[in-house]
Design a protein around this motif. Sequence first.
Motif, mmCIF file in Angstrom:
data_model
loop_
_atom_site.group_PDB
_atom_site.id
_atom_site.type_symbol
_atom_site.label_atom_id
_atom_site.label_comp_id
_atom_site.label_asym_id
_atom_site.label_seq_id
_atom_site.Cartn_x
_atom_site.Cartn_y
_atom_site.Cartn_z
ATOM 1 N N LEU A 286 0.824 -1.208 0.000
ATOM 2 C CA LEU A 286 0.000 0.000 0.000
ATOM 3 C C LEU A 286 0.861 1.261 0.000
ATOM 4 O O LEU A 286 0.501 2.258 -0.642
ATOM 5 C CB LEU A 286 -0.945 -0.002 1.204
ATOM 6 N N LYS B 1 -3.056 -0.935 -4.944
ATOM 7 C CA LYS B 1 -4.407 -0.560 -4.519
ATOM 8 C C LYS B 1 -5.009 -1.642 -3.623
ATOM 9 O O LYS B 1 -4.714 -2.835 -3.798
ATOM 10 C CB LYS B 1 -5.292 -0.358 -5.747
ATOM 11 N N GLN C 60 -7.868 -3.001 -3.718
ATOM 12 C CA GLN C 60 -8.553 -4.015 -4.523
ATOM 13 C C GLN C 60 -7.577 -5.051 -5.074
ATOM 14 O O GLN C 60 -7.905 -6.227 -5.169
ATOM 15 C CB GLN C 60 -9.343 -3.373 -5.662
ATOM 16 N N GLU C 61 -6.376 -4.612 -5.429
ATOM 17 C CA GLU C 61 -5.374 -5.556 -5.928
ATOM 18 C C GLU C 61 -5.002 -6.567 -4.848
ATOM 19 O O GLU C 61 -4.836 -7.758 -5.133
ATOM 20 C CB GLU C 61 -4.126 -4.808 -6.402
ATOM 21 N N ASN D 158 -14.883 0.830 -8.679
ATOM 22 C CA ASN D 158 -14.225 1.834 -9.537
ATOM 23 C C ASN D 158 -14.881 1.905 -10.875
ATOM 24 O O ASN D 158 -15.270 1.068 -11.507
ATOM 25 C CB ASN D 158 -12.735 1.513 -9.700
#
Length: 162
Positions: A114, A119, A121-122, A162
């Motif tokens: 991070l 991200k 979500q990744e 997103n």
Amino acid sequence: MKAIPLMMTIAARTGFGLLSALAIVPAAIGQPADPRAERGLQVITTLSDGAGQPVLDALRRDMPAFGDAVLTYALGDVFGSDALDIRTRQLAVVAAFAAQGNLPYLKIHAGYALNNGVKPQELLDIALVTTVTAGFPRAIDAAQALREVFAQRGIALPLAKN
């Protein structure tokens, strides 16, 4: 300037503990420094966003040979390689720790990820992929560990689409 005040100055300027400063003191007093150790310190500074690494400092204090091996080999040689960019390397490391079920290190490296542009979500997708590579129990554990990292950083779940 005597060695101890110099080490304290370097420790304060770099944000690392006194023991981590020892790796760069020789260069500061005109002796050749270990480039692997310097690279390792640069890596941990980048990964931790300047916060340092207390586990590394403790290893170097309590078990110097082991701590120096982590600093020079793991951080300096492996993590300091430019074959992968930092984001890709951190995604790979998080995936490996998720598959192993090594949650303490997964949390540390998820935070580093991070810090370096990965991200949330990744990271959640890494946990999802773990269902295929290591099974649902390991994936659920990884997701729980990520939930803790996100909570510490004020990242609310579920993530916004997103």
